[in-house]
Design a protein around this motif. Structure first.
Motif, mmCIF file in Angstrom:
data_model
loop_
_atom_site.group_PDB
_atom_site.id
_atom_site.type_symbol
_atom_site.label_atom_id
_atom_site.label_comp_id
_atom_site.label_asym_id
_atom_site.label_seq_id
_atom_site.Cartn_x
_atom_site.Cartn_y
_atom_site.Cartn_z
ATOM 1 N N ILE A 60 18.242 0.722 -65.827
ATOM 2 C CA ILE A 60 19.636 0.822 -65.394
ATOM 3 C C ILE A 60 19.996 -0.299 -64.431
ATOM 4 O O ILE A 60 21.122 -0.812 -64.447
ATOM 5 N N GLU A 61 19.041 -0.726 -63.610
ATOM 6 C CA GLU A 61 19.301 -1.865 -62.728
ATOM 7 C C GLU A 61 19.578 -3.125 -63.546
ATOM 8 O O GLU A 61 20.448 -3.929 -63.207
ATOM 9 N N LYS A 62 18.840 -3.291 -64.644
ATOM 10 C CA LYS A 62 19.077 -4.453 -65.522
ATOM 11 C C LYS A 62 20.432 -4.351 -66.202
ATOM 12 O O LYS A 62 21.126 -5.354 -66.385
ATOM 13 N N LEU A 63 20.817 -3.139 -66.577
ATOM 14 C CA LEU A 63 22.124 -2.925 -67.192
ATOM 15 C C LEU A 63 23.240 -3.257 -66.204
ATOM 16 O O LEU A 63 24.219 -3.934 -66.559
ATOM 17 N N ILE A 64 23.107 -2.787 -64.978
ATOM 18 C CA ILE A 64 24.100 -3.078 -63.931
ATOM 19 C C ILE A 64 24.183 -4.578 -63.681
ATOM 20 O O ILE A 64 25.271 -5.145 -63.554
ATOM 21 N N GLU A 65 23.029 -5.220 -63.624
ATOM 22 C CA GLU A 65 22.986 -6.669 -63.392
ATOM 23 C C GLU A 65 23.668 -7.422 -64.530
ATOM 24 O O GLU A 65 24.429 -8.362 -64.305
ATOM 25 N N CYS A 66 23.407 -6.991 -65.761
ATOM 26 C CA CYS A 66 24.012 -7.628 -66.935
ATOM 27 C C CYS A 66 25.529 -7.472 -66.900
ATOM 28 O O CYS A 66 26.272 -8.440 -67.127
ATOM 29 N N ALA A 67 26.006 -6.267 -66.621
ATOM 30 C CA ALA A 67 27.451 -6.029 -66.559
ATOM 31 C C ALA A 67 28.091 -6.861 -65.457
ATOM 32 O O ALA A 67 29.159 -7.456 -65.651
ATOM 33 N N ALA A 87 29.272 -6.419 -72.388
ATOM 34 C CA ALA A 87 27.938 -6.573 -71.801
ATOM 35 C C ALA A 87 27.079 -5.343 -72.078
ATOM 36 O O ALA A 87 25.883 -5.459 -72.357
ATOM 37 N N HIS A 88 27.681 -4.180 -72.008
ATOM 38 C CA HIS A 88 26.976 -2.916 -72.257
ATOM 39 C C HIS A 88 26.413 -2.890 -73.681
ATOM 40 O O HIS A 88 25.234 -2.615 -73.891
ATOM 41 N N ARG A 121 24.600 7.248 -62.238
ATOM 42 C CA ARG A 121 25.827 7.352 -61.436
ATOM 43 C C ARG A 121 26.199 5.993 -60.836
ATOM 44 O O ARG A 121 27.379 5.668 -60.705
ATOM 45 N N GLU A 122 25.187 5.187 -60.495
ATOM 46 C CA GLU A 122 25.456 3.854 -59.941
ATOM 47 C C GLU A 122 26.225 3.002 -60.946
ATOM 48 O O GLU A 122 27.159 2.277 -60.576
ATOM 49 N N TYR A 123 25.826 3.092 -62.205
ATOM 50 C CA TYR A 123 26.489 2.298 -63.235
ATOM 51 C C TYR A 123 27.884 2.841 -63.519
ATOM 52 O O TYR A 123 28.844 2.082 -63.671
ATOM 53 N N ILE A 124 28.002 4.151 -63.567
ATOM 54 C CA ILE A 124 29.310 4.760 -63.821
ATOM 55 C C ILE A 124 30.281 4.436 -62.685
ATOM 56 O O ILE A 124 31.476 4.222 -62.907
ATOM 57 N N GLU A 125 29.763 4.353 -61.464
ATOM 58 C CA GLU A 125 30.609 3.985 -60.331
ATOM 59 C C GLU A 125 31.111 2.544 -60.446
ATOM 60 O O GLU A 125 32.203 2.218 -59.977
#
Length: 200
Positions: A60-67, A87-88, A121-125
């Motif tokens: 999820i950290e990689k997903l957040i970073e990519c977005a 990006a997602h 939740r971090e990504y959804i935020e």
């Protein structure tokens, strides 16, 4: 700096968990795929649950970073949301096994569900932040930003997941050919929907 063997363990864990599922995966198998002793895994992770939690964090950290990389802070909210969705989808196509693992195993034990919900939740935020900005600028007609952000995460995830299962074992280049259709669908469903919610 993180130990390089942790990266090897994570890569192996994705393979084994994705292939066998959490319950059937064994630390011995992960150690064999990673090319390390089982004791090395236990040196970094106390249990299979802890290893899985670490993997969820990593993914999820990689997903957040990519977005985050695909969004320009100077862009308008509509463009930001469009780029975040792109990006997602792109991330899940390029990390197919991790995507399947995140979405399939998220609904396992209560402990795993709790950890997944806390981390996602971090990504959804991040999505919600864009929605709030768009709402404040009058670009999105929306009442419930958190629920809408969750729905966007779900829609983008499921459309890719269905494609991944339908095109199992296809190369990334072949999957990328499906990007325009997925993005067009999400654009109509999400962006047009937000702009025209009062017309429903």
């Amino acid at each position: 700096m993180r130990h390089e063997k942790v990266d090897m363990i994570f890569q192996a864990a994705v393979e084994v968990f994705a292939e066998r599922g959490f319950d059937q995966a064994k630390m011995d198998d992960i150690a064999q795929v990673a090319g390390v002793a089982k004791g090395t895994i236990y040196y970094h992770f106390k249990s299979k649950e802890e290893l899985f939690a670490g993997l969820i964090n990593e993914g999820i950290e990689k997903l957040i970073e990519c977005a985050g990389r695909h969004m320009d802070n100077d862009e308008e909210p509509v463009a930001k949301l469009q780029n975040l969705i792109k990006a997602h989808v792109y991330f899940f196509i390029h990390h197919a096994k991790l995507a399947k693992l995140l979405l399939n195993e998220a609904f396992g034990t209560k402990e795993r569900q709790r950890h997944f919900r806390w981390k996602i939740r971090e990504y959804i935020e991040l999505i919600e932040k864009v929605l709030i900005e768009g709402k404040e600028k009058g670009q999105f007609n929306i009442n419930h930003t958190l629920e809408t952000a969750s729905a966007i995460f779900g829609a983008a995830s499921v459309i890719v997941l269905q494609k991944l299962y339908h095109m199992e074992d296809r190369k990334v280049a072949e999957m990328e050919k499906e990007l325009p259709a997925m993005l067009e669908t999400l654009h109509l469903l999400v962006l047009k929907g937000l702009a025209n919610v009062t017309d429903l």
